[in-house]
Structure formats: C-alpha cells, structure tokens
Design an enzyme around this catalytic site. Structure first.
Site, mmCIF file in Angstrom:
data_model
loop_
_atom_site.group_PDB
_atom_site.id
_atom_site.type_symbol
_atom_site.label_atom_id
_atom_site.label_comp_id
_atom_site.label_asym_id
_atom_site.label_seq_id
_atom_site.Cartn_x
_atom_site.Cartn_y
_atom_site.Cartn_z
ATOM 1 N N HIS A 69 -21.767 -5.703 12.536
ATOM 2 C CA HIS A 69 -20.433 -5.711 13.127
ATOM 3 C C HIS A 69 -19.870 -4.304 13.307
ATOM 4 O O HIS A 69 -18.659 -4.139 13.512
ATOM 5 C CB HIS A 69 -19.466 -6.553 12.285
ATOM 6 C CG HIS A 69 -19.952 -7.943 12.006
ATOM 7 N ND1 HIS A 69 -20.117 -8.885 12.999
ATOM 8 C CD2 HIS A 69 -20.341 -8.549 10.848
ATOM 9 C CE1 HIS A 69 -20.572 -10.015 12.470
ATOM 10 N NE2 HIS A 69 -20.724 -9.828 11.161
ATOM 11 N N ARG A 89 -4.658 2.023 17.070
ATOM 12 C CA ARG A 89 -5.075 3.422 16.911
ATOM 13 C C ARG A 89 -6.068 3.759 18.010
ATOM 14 O O ARG A 89 -6.543 2.894 18.736
ATOM 15 C CB ARG A 89 -5.730 3.631 15.544
ATOM 16 C CG ARG A 89 -6.950 2.754 15.318
ATOM 17 C CD ARG A 89 -7.588 2.998 13.966
ATOM 18 N NE ARG A 89 -8.657 2.065 13.674
ATOM 19 C CZ ARG A 89 -9.913 2.179 14.108
ATOM 20 N NH1 ARG A 89 -10.244 3.189 14.886
ATOM 21 N NH2 ARG A 89 -10.824 1.280 13.784
ATOM 22 N N ASP A 128 -6.535 14.141 -6.789
ATOM 23 C CA ASP A 128 -6.429 13.817 -5.368
ATOM 24 C C ASP A 128 -7.334 14.697 -4.508
ATOM 25 O O ASP A 128 -8.074 14.205 -3.656
ATOM 26 C CB ASP A 128 -4.974 13.958 -4.917
ATOM 27 C CG ASP A 128 -4.748 13.311 -3.561
ATOM 28 O OD1 ASP A 128 -5.108 12.139 -3.422
ATOM 29 O OD2 ASP A 128 -4.214 13.978 -2.663
ATOM 30 N N ALA A 129 -7.293 16.009 -4.723
ATOM 31 C CA ALA A 129 -8.169 16.897 -3.959
ATOM 32 C C ALA A 129 -9.626 16.646 -4.321
ATOM 33 O O ALA A 129 -10.520 16.726 -3.469
ATOM 34 C CB ALA A 129 -7.800 18.353 -4.217
ATOM 35 N N GLN A 138 -10.901 13.804 -5.111
ATOM 36 C CA GLN A 138 -11.315 12.608 -4.387
ATOM 37 C C GLN A 138 -11.479 12.891 -2.895
ATOM 38 O O GLN A 138 -12.469 12.501 -2.285
ATOM 39 C CB GLN A 138 -10.283 11.494 -4.581
ATOM 40 C CG GLN A 138 -10.243 10.899 -5.969
ATOM 41 C CD GLN A 138 -9.155 9.847 -6.109
ATOM 42 O OE1 GLN A 138 -8.669 9.613 -7.190
ATOM 43 N NE2 GLN A 138 -8.771 9.204 -5.029
ATOM 44 N N ARG A 146 -2.095 2.146 -11.057
ATOM 45 C CA ARG A 146 -1.754 1.212 -9.974
ATOM 46 C C ARG A 146 -1.063 -0.051 -10.528
ATOM 47 O O ARG A 146 -1.515 -1.167 -10.292
ATOM 48 C CB ARG A 146 -3.007 0.808 -9.210
ATOM 49 C CG ARG A 146 -3.795 1.948 -8.595
ATOM 50 C CD ARG A 146 -4.871 1.392 -7.696
ATOM 51 N NE ARG A 146 -5.747 2.433 -7.159
ATOM 52 C CZ ARG A 146 -6.959 2.671 -7.586
ATOM 53 N NH1 ARG A 146 -7.475 1.954 -8.582
ATOM 54 N NH2 ARG A 146 -7.712 3.610 -7.040
#
Length: 556
Positions: A53, A111, A376-377, A379, A448
């Site tokens: 797909h 998008r 974060d950076a 990741q 989370r």
C-alpha cells in the site's frame, strides 16, 4: 468481534462496512483551494504501482482512464473540497474498480504529496509556490490559478530511488556512497540530495532521490525514465533501481494499465540478481556487469588502505603505524570537584522543594532555558541511537555549561523505548549513571499522562510506581502532556508525578491562533480554562507545547 473491539476502544460499537474491490486502480486528484469555497483541480495521478500500500511509481495524468470517468473524478474532488471551504493543496484519493470502472472515495490527504512532481510537470503549476501564495492570503485568481487556464500536456512518470534490497524483502541497506552521479537530459527532473562519500544509515527513510520524466506521450516518457535509471550511477549501497527497471520493462506495465496488486502478482520483479534487460549498452544489461567495476574499485581501495591480506604473504609487522596526532580538542578542561555537594539550579530545587523552585522561577527576571538536546534533539536528529557510554562522556561538560539552566530534558518519550529495545541497554541504569555525572542540573522527563513512556494506557498503580522510581533514580521535573489536551489522561500523570516528590510541569498542546477570536474552539478562553484545570490538579508550572510551530509572536 469488530463491534466489540470498537466499543471497548472508543465507547462506540458502530462499524462501517465498505465495499471490497479486488483489483482496483489507485487514482488521486490534486486540488488547490483558497478557503473561500473556490477550488481548482490539477488533473489526476495514477498511483496503482504499490508495495504494501506504499506508492512506488506514479504517473500523471491517468491517460488510460475513460475521459468520462476522469471528468467525474475531477467533479467529485472539487465539489467535496469546495463545500468544506478547503484551503491550500490537497489530494482527493479514489479506488477505481476495474470490473465496472466505478470510482470509490478513500480519503483526502491535506498536504502536498511526494508524487506532486508529476502533476507539476504536466500542468506547469508550481504547487509549492501556490501553497505559499495562498498561505499568505492570496486568492486562487491572484495566485494565477484559474480552472479554464489549467491543462495537462503530455505524460509524466516518477520513480522513487531507495537504498533497499528488493531480494531481502526491501530491507534497508547501509554503507557509504562510493559513486553518486545523476542522469540528465531533456524532460528529466531530479529531486534529492546525495554525494560521493555520503553515509547511508538505517535510521531514516530510505528514499535517496526522485526522478521525474516527462514526454509528449506515455511511450516517450517511459523510454526516458528507463534511460535515466540506466545512466545514473549510485554505488556503495544496494538500491531498488534494478527492481524499478524490472517494473518499467514488464509487458503489462508497458501497456500503461496496472492495478494495485501488480507487484504482488509478479514476485519475479524482486529477483534482481537474475534480471536481464534489452538495453543498447551491453554493460548495463545485467546486475553482474553493473557491479563489476565497483567491486574492482573496492578491492584496490582496500589494498591501498589495509595492504595485502596475510593469506597472500603480507607481513603486517612491517607496516608503520606511527603518526602524529593532529586532532585538536575544542572542549574545555573540566575538573571533577572533590566535593559531592550539589550546586547549580538543582540545589535550589532540592533545598526549597517543588513549590519553592516554582516561586524562585516566577521571581527570576532573567531568561531561563530548558535544554532538550539529550531527548528531543537526540530523537529528531540522531534517531535516539546514542549509547549511554557516549552520553556519559559528554555529561561533565554539559553539567559545567548548563548548571544555571532551568532543566535538562533527557529521559522519557522514545529514549526509554529505544534504549531498551534497540540498544539493549537498561534505561534506568542510563538515568542513574547520568545523574552521577550531572549533579547540578534538574533532570526533566517527558511523561505521556496515563501512557507514561509507553504507547498504551497503564493501570494507575503502574504509573505511580513508575514515577516514584523515576524520581528516586534521578528525575526532578516531570513534563506531563497529552497531544489532545485530554485533561483526564493528564490527571493521572500529574498526580503520580506530584506524589513521587517531583516538580510537575503541565504542558498545553497549542493549535489555532489565540489572537484571532474567530478561530473557533481553540481561542484564548479555551487555553485559560485548560491552564486553570491543570493548576487545580497540582501543576507547579505550565508549558506551551507548540509542536506544529503555529504560535505567532502576536499570539504569544
């Protein structure tokens, strides 16, 4: 069982039954709207050549479809998006049943698509430029997009070149590009970046470059695409170019009419080692000849660097290995303190507690920062693949440089999962080792809510025990968030973090524009109410999490 699963997951057991289409064609219509209900279409694309797909080869327009069906698809797409007052570029996707040539709506992708290049080539419309114009407030007419002036001329085909091995179920290949030289010529467009010496890692999407060929008709375009793939030179890693050539030279594809099951129906397309192509250049007729030069170059390069192997009589002891170390360290000298006393901002947090630290921050008039390099950076830029030993080596320098920072976000999120599953390291040991090396900066983690650091809801006692152990092992600040601002999900995380003795920073995920009262639900009142709820739950501070970069200076 489907209804039971839906009821358990979403509280609603409704199930929608869709028509099964056995051998469809995947057709999508490119549209652009300006938000007023005015929408134009840029004709359709045939994206039927797919693997699992995922689109592999695309063409525009869908020249082999009946003209009446093509017109219907254009009308369906523009009417749907016009009623929704759609703004900017989008793709309305359909499945066409080859048995009766009826179209069925799938979805709208809000998008720009990877395959937008084929539409640009046949219509002459720069879709990216049009997006920017409309985002800046221009109408379709002001952007030069009038339906009567838009036409599709010729045919365009796009091929996605990836660093994958088709014979190993398209497993990503890694290595260094020893040769990277593009093909060119009339009607050829290249979108991508690469160079000889580029290291290909397994941590990112394997697509290296997109080639788009354009011609007056399908046979001419197909011939140009075949030539491009023959003449481009990408060596050092496996690519799917032989597989693409197998598809392009298949008799069924050469008719221009295939279904989404085409690749599955022809598994021989993946057998690139035995592929033979009827090309004008005999040196390009099979994979063995293509790779012969590269193997020779690798052999001589290995000899130049490593010398002749011992089994051929070489004596490694006679090789000179002495050389001057010309590398220069830019890192400052960091002397380890003889005292174990904690300093920096963390000293205030430990002495005054979360409430005292929050009061100190509110009274502080200077800008304070949270450094997210280690999470974060890590990741986003390094795919979370740094080992604990790598981070430990730089930890003392980080402690010296950021001792006056509000916090160092370095744990939670994907870092926990990747350390355990991919690096085969204990994330708890990582936290404790880094805590020893960085005593002066408050450690912050991403939590989370009820999901903790996982991807499902956990029982309350699990979340409480997790936070308790995290705080004991070194976490000072818990940044609790939910991407939908679902307070009930955040409540458990906030209370568990507070119960552990940690500082709770509740994050509000931002969207919309609070400076524009007409933007509906996500206005200033919404966020003020959300902030009050989070404070009432026990948050010591609030954070605005602007994941999509929507927060303007005026709104801030």
């Amino acid at each position: 069982s489907a209804s039971s699963e839906a009821l358990a997951s979403f509280g609603d057991g409704s199930v929608f039954v869709e028509k099964f289409i056995e051998r469809p064609r995947h057709i999508e219509v490119q549209i652009i709207g300006d938000g007023t209900g005015d929408v134009v279409h840029l004709y359709e694309r045939d994206c039927s050549v797919q693997r699992r797909h995922q689109k592999v080869i695309e063409m525009a327009p869908g020249w082999s479809l009946p003209d009446e069906l093509r017109a219907d698809l254009h009308n369906y797409a523009t009417e749907l998006t016009s009623r929704a007052k759609y703004k900017n570029a989008g793709t309305v996707e359909f499945l066409v049943d080859t048995a009766d040539m009826k179209a069925y709506f799938i979805e709208v992708n809000p998008r720009i698509q990877v395959e937008h290049t084929v539409t640009e080539e046949v219509t002459g419309v720069d879709i990216v430029k049009a997006q920017l114009r409309i985002a800046a407030g221009a109408s379709l007419e002001e952007a030069g997009l009038v339906q009567d002036n838009i036409s599709a001329r010729g045919v365009a085909i796009q091929c996605r070149v990836t660093t994958e091995n088709p014979e190993k179920d398209f497993a990503p290949d890694t290595g260094t590009l020893s040769v990277y030289r593009h093909s060119a010529g009339c009607g050829i467009r290249m979108d991508g970046i690469g160079y000889s010496g580029l290291t290909i890692t397994p941590y990112y999407d394997s697509m290296l470059v997109k080639y788009t060929a354009r011609g007056s008709d399908f046979p001419e375009t197909l011939a140009r695409m075949k030539r491009v793939l023959q003449e481009c030179r990408i060596r050092g890693v496996m690519t799917n170019i032989p597989f693409l050539l197998n598809v392009l030279t298949h008799p069924e594809f050469e008719t221009g009419i295939v279904t989404t099951s085409f690749i599955d129906d022809h598994p021989e397309l993946k057998k690139i080692s035995s592929s033979r192509w009827n090309f004008a250049s005999s040196r390009q007729s099979d994979q063995r000849k293509v790779g012969r030069l590269e193997r020779s170059l690798r052999y001589f390069a290995n000899l130049a660097v490593n010398g002749h192997p011992p089994e051929l009589g070489a004596d490694p002891t006679k090789l000179s290995t002495s050389h001057a170390d010309t590398t220069k360290s830019l890192l400052p000298d960091v002397e380890k303190s003889a005292s174990d006393a904690v300093g920096g901002m963390r000293k205030i947090l430990l002495e005054e507690g979360p409430e005292g630290y929050a009061k100190f921050v509110r009274n502080n008039k200077q800008l304070m920062i949270t450094d997210t390099t280690w999470r974060d950076a890590h990741q986003s830029l390094l795919a979370t693949r740094m080992r604990t030993s790598d981070i430990v080596r730089c930890a003392p320098f980080t402690n010296a440089a950021l001792s006056q920072a509000f916090s160092l976000e370095m744990w939670g999120g994907a870092t926990f999962d990747v350390a355990m599953r991919f690096l085969n390291e204990c994330p708890w040991e990582r936290l404790e080792k880094l805590r020893e090396q960085v005593p002066d900066i408050p450690f912050q983690m991403l939590l989370r809510g009820a999901n903790a650091v996982g991807y499902t809801n956990y029982p309350d006692n699990v979340v409480y025990e997790f936070c308790k152990q995290a705080h004991k092992s070194g976490i000072d600040i818990f940044r609790v968030f939910d991407s939908l601002n679902y307070v009930e999900n955040m409540e458990l995380g906030i209370k568990a973090a507070a119960a552990s003795g940690g500082f709770v920073e509740a994050a509000m995920s931002y969207t919309g524009d609070v400076s524009d009262p007409s933007r509906g639900k996500y206005n200033l009142e919404y966020y003020l109410d959300l902030a009050k709820q989070l404070v009432d739950l026990g948050a010591h501070s609030l954070a605005i999490k602007d994941m999509a970069g929507l927060l303007t200076p005026r709104a801030a």
